[in-house]
Design a protein around this motif. Sequence first.
Motif, PDB file in Angstrom:
ATOM      1  N   VAL A 226      61.451  35.962   2.303  1.00 44.33           N
ATOM      2  CA  VAL A 226      61.674  36.016   0.856  1.00 44.33           C
ATOM      3  C   VAL A 226      63.165  36.061   0.532  1.00 44.33           C
ATOM      4  O   VAL A 226      63.659  35.287  -0.299  1.00 44.33           O
ATOM      5  N   CYS A 227      63.907  36.966   1.180  1.00 42.12           N
ATOM      6  CA  CYS A 227      65.339  37.069   0.862  1.00 42.12           C
ATOM      7  C   CYS A 227      66.095  35.828   1.326  1.00 42.12           C
ATOM      8  O   CYS A 227      67.043  35.384   0.666  1.00 42.12           O
ATOM      9  N   TYR A 228      65.692  35.239   2.460  1.00 38.68           N
ATOM     10  CA  TYR A 228      66.357  34.021   2.923  1.00 38.68           C
ATOM     11  C   TYR A 228      66.084  32.861   1.964  1.00 38.68           C
ATOM     12  O   TYR A 228      66.992  32.104   1.608  1.00 38.68           O
ATOM     13  N   ALA A 229      64.835  32.731   1.527  1.00 41.41           N
ATOM     14  CA  ALA A 229      64.487  31.642   0.608  1.00 41.41           C
ATOM     15  C   ALA A 229      65.177  31.809  -0.745  1.00 41.41           C
ATOM     16  O   ALA A 229      65.551  30.826  -1.385  1.00 41.41           O
ATOM     17  N   PHE A 466      75.253  31.578   1.839  1.00 38.15           N
ATOM     18  CA  PHE A 466      74.490  31.744   3.081  1.00 38.15           C
ATOM     19  C   PHE A 466      74.931  33.002   3.824  1.00 38.15           C
ATOM     20  O   PHE A 466      75.584  32.945   4.854  1.00 38.15           O
ATOM     21  N   ALA A 467      74.593  34.142   3.246  1.00 36.49           N
ATOM     22  CA  ALA A 467      74.917  35.435   3.863  1.00 36.49           C
ATOM     23  C   ALA A 467      73.605  36.076   4.298  1.00 36.49           C
ATOM     24  O   ALA A 467      72.954  36.759   3.510  1.00 36.49           O
ATOM     25  N   PHE A 468      73.224  35.848   5.535  1.00 36.73           N
ATOM     26  CA  PHE A 468      71.896  36.236   6.001  1.00 36.73           C
ATOM     27  C   PHE A 468      71.890  37.419   6.969  1.00 36.73           C
ATOM     28  O   PHE A 468      70.832  37.923   7.306  1.00 36.73           O
ATOM     29  N   MET A 469      73.053  37.870   7.448  1.00 34.28           N
ATOM     30  CA  MET A 469      73.067  38.752   8.605  1.00 34.28           C
ATOM     31  C   MET A 469      72.930  40.244   8.298  1.00 34.28           C
ATOM     32  O   MET A 469      72.369  40.981   9.098  1.00 34.28           O
ATOM     33  N   GLY A 495      69.579  36.573  11.258  1.00 31.06           N
ATOM     34  CA  GLY A 495      70.606  36.046  10.359  1.00 31.06           C
ATOM     35  C   GLY A 495      71.666  35.224  11.043  1.00 31.06           C
ATOM     36  O   GLY A 495      72.174  34.257  10.461  1.00 31.06           O
ATOM     37  N   ILE A 496      72.001  35.554  12.278  1.00 33.14           N
ATOM     38  CA  ILE A 496      73.052  34.789  12.956  1.00 33.14           C
ATOM     39  C   ILE A 496      72.596  33.352  13.211  1.00 33.14           C
ATOM     40  O   ILE A 496      73.375  32.408  13.074  1.00 33.14           O
TER      41      ILE A 496
END
Length: 533
Positions: A226-229, A466-469, A495-496
């Motif tokens: 959800v947070c990535y999308a 694109f801050a996924f980590m 995230g990496i």
Amino acid sequence: MAPTCLRPLLRYRSFAILFLTPLLLLPLPVAVPTREAKCAYIIIIMAVYWCTEVIPLAVTSLMPVVFFPLLGVQSSKSVCLQYLNDTNMLFVGGLIVAISVEQWNLHKRIALRVLLILGVKPALLMLGFMIVTAFLSMWISNTATTAMMVPIVQAVLDQMDNTEYDVTMMEQATGQTNTVIELEEKNASDLTSVHVISNGQVPDDPRSSEEKKMRKRICKGMTLCVCYAASIGGTATLTGTGPNMVLKGQMNQLYPNNNDVVNFASWFGFAFPNMILMLVLAWLWLQCSFMGLNFKKSWGCGTERTAKEKAAYNVLKAEMKKLGPISYAEFNVLLMFLLLVLLWFSRHPGFVKGWATRLFPEGEKYITDSAPAVFIALLLFILPANKPKFIGWNPSMSDPEQTEEDIKKPFLSAPLLDWNVVQRKMPWSIVLLLGGGFALADASAAASVKIHPLYVMLPGTLSASFAFMLPVATPPNAIVFSYGHIRVLDMVRSGIVMNIIGVFCVTLAINTWGRPMFELDTFPTWANSTTNQ
């Protein structure tokens, strides 16, 4: 943990940053008494304050209004104009439309409808969550989208777990009964086993621990998706996220004669395919890392739904039932939303003349994307939330008391949107943050390296989203992390790879379809001069 001798100093950390930063940097404007040095002095101070958040971000953004005129960098009139310019008005208009969508729960109806259509097989369920989240975050804030979707995900996962537990208990009970009957029929001599079973003590199932681990992994994957999308989906439209609006504002500030090269339609044409590619790769990565690549189990094409899948479907169906049939207000908001998207796309498509040029003299020069955004926002404060009722003029045809009561009622009901709601939900701090950034850009001197500016600006803009980590990287990450299913290490590991996927997709996009779309192989004439030369 900080050393014991340094702990007292941490109490004064904010105080030291707030007052020592300007003092330590003071030699810069004193030793080099030029406008450029004075501008750099304020920029560095603001950067430190923004990074450390010793004062609120929006408050830091107001510093140019005070210090640029005092230091002779720019006049107050020039600085203040940047805080509500064309780009900020586009952002405000888009946010007002998004608030109306949230106000009438239209986004929830869309989400549940798509999930019911796609199905509840594990792979399809994750894909459905990601598609819905990405689509909604294209139009409303990533934070609001995540805050709405995570409880839905949580409800579905909880119901699946409860159903699996009930089914397991029933299977164990059935198995125990059958075993006792078989033992009685055979008159088995092993009384110990009968005693254990009769007392209801079942040996530990070696699969139970594996199943628990798998449930945890699925829960992590479903919530992370959800947070990535949300972060990925926000990049697809110009109003989807803050960095996109910053790019638009910087282009207008630094290159005022850029022929509107970055507008809603052109940005969508470039960023939407990149969003689709990233969404698919993110889905495959989350499938691989949290659910495994068991296609038969994950997809289950042609197989009957399991009890867990039926439970998930029933949860979604129950949530949809709570919303009831679509209301008059929801229908109006949906029409306004579709009209806004149509106006944005058809204003200046690029390959044909848009409505701005055809309907208005010199419309291409005077009309920008902010005009339709504010126009639709105005309509939302005018159109009624309830269907107008036409009352007959002959009072003898109906109850006199009822007729008199109806006549007193206004013809139009309350509008779709109330200003108090907007005032409460509008993120004014972001508007000021954008304004502060535009003020800094307007005051700086721009240097050209004789390459197309967008060749550098487009990748930087997309990469900023694109801050996924880490949980602190974006509000969507923080919301998902707050539910307690995910550890920091889980987010770092996933995230990496997501960051690497983002770098790959952005590099591919800018060097393939981005080149002909923005003519990146040439140095444009509008980039030869800036507003500050």
